[in-house]
Design an enzyme around this catalytic site. Structure first.
Site, PDB file in Angstrom:
ATOM      1  N   ASP A 109     -49.180 -44.555 108.880  1.00 46.94           N
ATOM      2  CA  ASP A 109     -49.615 -43.178 109.095  1.00 46.94           C
ATOM      3  C   ASP A 109     -48.712 -42.159 108.420  1.00 46.94           C
ATOM      4  O   ASP A 109     -49.093 -41.009 108.232  1.00 46.94           O
ATOM      5  CB  ASP A 109     -49.568 -42.872 110.601  1.00 46.94           C
ATOM      6  CG  ASP A 109     -50.870 -43.189 111.299  1.00 46.94           C
ATOM      7  OD1 ASP A 109     -51.903 -43.226 110.626  1.00 46.94           O
ATOM      8  OD2 ASP A 109     -50.833 -43.393 112.519  1.00 46.94           O
TER       9      ASP A 109
HETATM   10  C1  GLC Z   1     -48.804 -46.296 115.171  1.00 48.15           C
HETATM   11  C2  GLC Z   1     -50.257 -45.965 115.051  1.00 48.15           C
HETATM   12  C3  GLC Z   1     -50.931 -46.889 114.071  1.00 48.15           C
HETATM   13  C4  GLC Z   1     -50.201 -46.897 112.774  1.00 48.15           C
HETATM   14  C5  GLC Z   1     -48.734 -47.199 112.977  1.00 48.15           C
HETATM   15  C6  GLC Z   1     -47.948 -47.111 111.707  1.00 48.15           C
HETATM   16  O1  GLC Z   1     -48.653 -47.521 115.779  1.00 48.15           O
HETATM   17  O2  GLC Z   1     -50.901 -46.062 116.288  1.00 48.15           O
HETATM   18  O3  GLC Z   1     -52.263 -46.515 113.881  1.00 48.15           O
HETATM   19  O4  GLC Z   1     -50.804 -47.845 111.953  1.00 48.15           O
HETATM   20  O5  GLC Z   1     -48.200 -46.316 113.909  1.00 48.15           O
HETATM   21  O6  GLC Z   1     -47.819 -45.813 111.241  1.00 48.15           O
HETATM   22  C1  GLC Z   2     -47.948 -43.134 114.011  1.00 44.80           C
HETATM   23  C2  GLC Z   2     -46.529 -43.337 113.636  1.00 44.80           C
HETATM   24  C3  GLC Z   2     -45.685 -42.156 113.953  1.00 44.80           C
HETATM   25  C4  GLC Z   2     -46.327 -40.891 113.451  1.00 44.80           C
HETATM   26  C5  GLC Z   2     -47.733 -40.773 113.973  1.00 44.80           C
HETATM   27  C6  GLC Z   2     -48.407 -39.567 113.493  1.00 44.80           C
HETATM   28  O1  GLC Z   2     -48.062 -43.245 115.364  1.00 44.80           O
HETATM   29  O2  GLC Z   2     -45.985 -44.448 114.273  1.00 44.80           O
HETATM   30  O3  GLC Z   2     -44.401 -42.339 113.416  1.00 44.80           O
HETATM   31  O4  GLC Z   2     -45.567 -39.793 113.805  1.00 44.80           O
HETATM   32  O5  GLC Z   2     -48.462 -41.891 113.608  1.00 44.80           O
HETATM   33  O6  GLC Z   2     -49.630 -39.391 114.169  1.00 44.80           O
END
Ligand code: GLC
Ligand code: GLC
Length: 812
Positions: free
Chosen positions: A484
């Site tokens: 993300d």
């Molecule tokens: C969090 C989010 C997931 C994403 C991951 C890596 O676990 O829920 O959707 O793939 O972060 O950013």
């Molecule tokens: C995922 C990631 C986190 C980020 C978020 C944004 O959960 O793990 O680090 O801040 O996405 O929505």
């Protein structure tokens, strides 16, 4: 026994022996529609279906202590006031024990010769939680004590509840009848449901005004009524309604009293709303209280919950030489998979329940670890998720569980999202053989009137990636892919902007190698699916798409020693020797290898050795190296985190599991187990003061070596690690893999394991599988005997008409 507790494997419980754990250690109550969060000191809250839209009790975000507000019992014993869960008063206890079990938490405490046992659980299929209370006088003399219960009601829409006081302070309403408190805020107008907080025993008094029970200038730790010793029978009007009851106990030496509180969400359905003007129709509430007043009713409900878990877990049990593998696979990992399936990333100690609902990619992945337990629920979930896809192939990134509608604030354009639907659907069909789901009606979110089916969604997902490729023939990344925080089109310089929504992805050329690898995996699944459906031309079409993507990867994504991660909007490589920071990333190694890249040219092995050299640590695999020390506007949120945490070189456990699977694919059983144990919570007990998280569930993240708090876990419970690590262990290391034609036995174990045994329920048949390893190998089944008959290959065929099969597989 470690400093804070230990596993009781036989009872499937984690036993916490002192309340001041490094962080509150959480458990979940409920697994259908009603959920409770419950820490080892009673902190947490309850909601129905949706932590944002149907919150029943209040929680204080980021409070001090962290788990402020919860389900509290206060005992006033001759002026000494204490809580069985220690908080909020924190009077030292003579004895404390908290057992977190499967769907229940049991707290036992003793003070001044009074023993209190509190059992919290949600009965199966019901919309309420039970707090069973047993109070025993073990002092040897008569004892008179007062017990007070406490919950604070939430006005259902949790975001409004915590922000809109000019309204909420004026709308609170309750009714009290006998031992039952009815919270009926907003019931007079648009709501047809209420919250009930009742006791099965007669009470000496009640309070429903927080100002009276707690006091305007007090906190829960010095709440006025428990300290003062008498409820005031206050009736809340506006402000903050609470539910509190007073019970006076007069116990002879050795005497025990047992009763229960019920916290219920009640829908009126088509009952008349009122029994008199402005008087709530209490029929359902009364029935519920009467039900649990019957002797044995609580015990019966609890036994049903227990049996349900034994049955669910019976679908996969292993006996193998490693204690952590056994404990996680047999109990805790599957249990966590239930929680992530139910809650996605919505409500935990790190997710407020008012932010993220159900994630599109998250929920698809959660299914992978859940589908073997209750496939019918997985089926419905797949169709619900598909309904949040748009006709062009993109998806709402998140949706609300109550409405099942996509969340417009967060939007979409994460160009990996749609592909995960293929993985969940294939896993479901392999588990069940239900190809019919492909024809199940499933329209698109933006064209609800146009009837399509699930297979159409899968095809749309493939064609979306095919038609959204960049200059290297690799998939465009959109806002981000699985990571993300890799925001290659965001270019944010404005601190109040969300990285996830900012920037324009239209017209951008930034590409993701991870999506390319995932696409390989997805097209291979599609080809397999079409083969199983006897549609060779379609299978061929998928194989062609696969080959094309593979060629692009091998031509443009190889960096010399590993696969690059992406190309940014300017066409510069991300995750390359050419970069100063972020030279190597984990996700592209994992997905290229899992997708089948680099298997004929030795690159898969090289990529994995590079992971080992540059990313592996005793606490798990770092997401990338070197960490970003400065903010890179062209990379986005990934470089906004301090080095060593989260996506900036933290150990993001979720993606570690893909590498575990990749080691299995390469036949490296010793590596696979070593890596598996590096993030396994059960194996962290000896360093628990550093780790801090619950030792029974996976964390999203463990701080990496660049962080000053290296080894510290964060964001436990709701993480894709749960599902994927179950896949990695059960299907990779232990090697029991559902396929369209049967159950494949393809373990990849440490050479030192002499044997293992798996009980796997598959398509209604109990498979008792013994794997023998007489020559100290890691993989390769030489002989497969099914009920004494030798079978060619390593797939146990689907048996007809049998309820049990006995399998002996020998490595050779
Ligand atoms: C969090 C989010 C997931 C994403 C991951 C890596 O676990 O829920 O959707 O793939 O972060 O950013
Ligand atoms: C995922 C990631 C986190 C980020 C978020 C944004 O959960 O793990 O680090 O801040 O996405 O929505």
């Amino acid at each position: 026994m470690t400093r804070y507790g230990h596993f009781d494997d036989a009872k499937r419980e984690y036993v916490i022996t002192r309340p001041d754990t490094p962080l509150p250690w959480l458990n979940y109550l409920g697994q259908d529609d009603f959920f409770g969060l419950c820490t080892n000191t009673g902190g947490g809250y309850a909601f129905w279906k949706d932590a944002r839209l149907r919150r029943l009790t209040r929680y204080r975000y980021n409070d001090m202590p962290y788990d402020g507000n919860g389900r509290y019992l206060y005992i006033n014993d001759g002026g000494v006031v204490w809580n069985p869960g220690w908080k909020p008063v924190k009077t030292p206890l003579d004895r404390y024990e908290c057992r977190h079990g499967l769907g229940y938490t049991q707290i036992t405490a003793e003070k001044k010769g009074l023993l209190v046992e509190l059992l919290l659980f949600v009965p199966l299929g019901e919309n309420h939680e039970i707090w069973q209370v047993k109070v025993r006088n073990i002092s040897g003399q008569r004892k008179q004590v007062k017990l007070f219960s406490f919950v604070e009601f939430c006005f259902y829409e949790a975001l409004n509840d915590m922000t809109n006081y000019q309204r909420t302070y004026s709308i609170g309403q309750v009714e009290v009848e006998g031992s039952a408190i009815y919270h009926k805020t907003e019931y007079r107008e648009r709501r047809n449901h209420y919250t009930l907080f009742a006791c099965t025993r007669g009470i000496a008094g009640f309070d429903t005004s927080r100002d009276v029970f707690v006091g305007v200038h007090n906190g829960l730790h010095d709440a006025a009524v428990p300290l003062g010793g008498e409820c005031q029978n206050s009736l809340a009007f506006g402000w903050n309604p609470v539910g509190a009851q007073q019970i006076n106990l007069d116990l002879a030496a050795g005497q025990q009293e047992e009763f229960a509180f019920i916290l219920a969400y009640v829908e009126q359905g088509d009952l008349p709303k009122f029994s008199a003007p402005d008087v709530l129709n209490k029929t359902r509430g009364r029935e519920l209280v009467a039900k649990y007043q019957r002797a044995g009713a609580v015990a019966t409900a609890f036994a049903a919950l227990h049996n349900q878990w034994e049955n669910l877990l019976g679908s996969f049990q292993v006996d193998c030489p490693d204690e952590h593998c056994r404990r996680m696979a047999n109990t805790w990992n599957q249990y966590q998979c239930m929680a992530t399936f139910n809650l996605s990333r919505s409500a935990s100690m790190y997710e407020t329940g008012i932010g993220r609902g159900m994630g599109y990619r998250d929920s698809n992945q959660d299914i992978l670890g859940f589908v073997h337990m209750i496939p019918e629920r997985a089926r419905q979930r797949i169709l619900d998720i598909a309904a949040t896809q748009l006709a062009d192939g993109t998806c709402y990134h998140q949706y609300q569980p109550l409405t099942k509608k996509g969340n417009a604030e967060i939007g979409g354009d994460f160009y990996d999202d749609h592909l995960w639907l293929i993985l969940s659907t294939a896993a479901y069909i392999k588990e069940t053989g239900d190809f019919g789901i492909l024809q199940a009606p499933a329209s698109y979110s933006d064209t609800p009137a146009v009837a399509t089916n699930l297979l159409h969604h899968l095809e749309t997902s493939i064609s979306y990636t095919l038609s959204h490729r960049g200059p290297h023939g690799l998939p465009l990344i959109g806002h981000a892919d699985w990571n993300d925080c890799l925001n290659l089109n965001c270019f944010s310089t404005e601190p109040n902007e969300s990285f996830q929504c900012a920037g324009d992805v239209k017209g951008s050329k930034a590409e993701s190698v991870m999506i390319a690898g995932l696409f390989l995996y997805a097209t291979r699944e599609m080809a397999g699916l079409y083969q199983a459906m006897s549609r060779p031309a379609d299978a061929q079409r998928m194989t062609q798409a696969y080959d094309e993507m593979l060629a692009a990867i091998e031509a443009h994504a190889w960096d010399g020693q590993w696969y690059r991660r992406a190309y940014d909007a300017a066409g510069k490589p991300v995750g390359s020797q050419q970069c100063d920071e972020g030279k190597i990333f984990i996700e592209s190694q994992a997905w290229c290898v899992l997708g089948g890249a680099g298997h004929t040219n030795d690159r898969a092995k090289q990529a994995m050795e590079s992971v080992h050299t540059h990313l592996f640590t005793p606490n798990g695999i770092l997401l990338q190296q070197p960490a970003y020390k400065t903010y890179h506007v062209e990379l986005g949120e990934v470089s906004s985190y301090p080095p060593g945490v989260k996506e900036n070189a933290g150990i993001f456990c979720h993606n570690n599991t893909w590498i575990h699977l990749a080691w299995c694919l390469l036949g490296q059983g010793d590596r696979a187990l070593e890596y598996y144990l590096s993030i396994c919570p059960s194996a962290k007990q000896s360093q628990i003061d550093i780790y801090r998280g619950e030792p029974y569930v996976y964390a999203q993240m463990i701080a990496g070596r660049d962080a000053p708090v290296s080894g510290e876990a964060k964001n436990t419970w709701l993480t894709g690690t749960a599902a994927w690590t179950f896949v990695a262990l059960s299907q990779g290391i232990l090697g029991i893999r559902p396929e369209y034609t049967g159950l494949r036995v393809d373990p990849c174990i440490p050479k030192s394991w002499p044997s293992l045994r798996v009980q796997r329920r598959f398509r209604g048949v109990e498979h008792d599988i013994e794997i023998r390893n007489p020559h100290g190998l890691s993989r390769s089944i030489k002989k497969l005997e099914v009920d004494g008959r030798t079978i060619a290959g390593n797939v146990i065929p689907l048996p007809s008409g049998k309820s049990r099969v006995r399998v002996v597989a020998t490595l050779g």
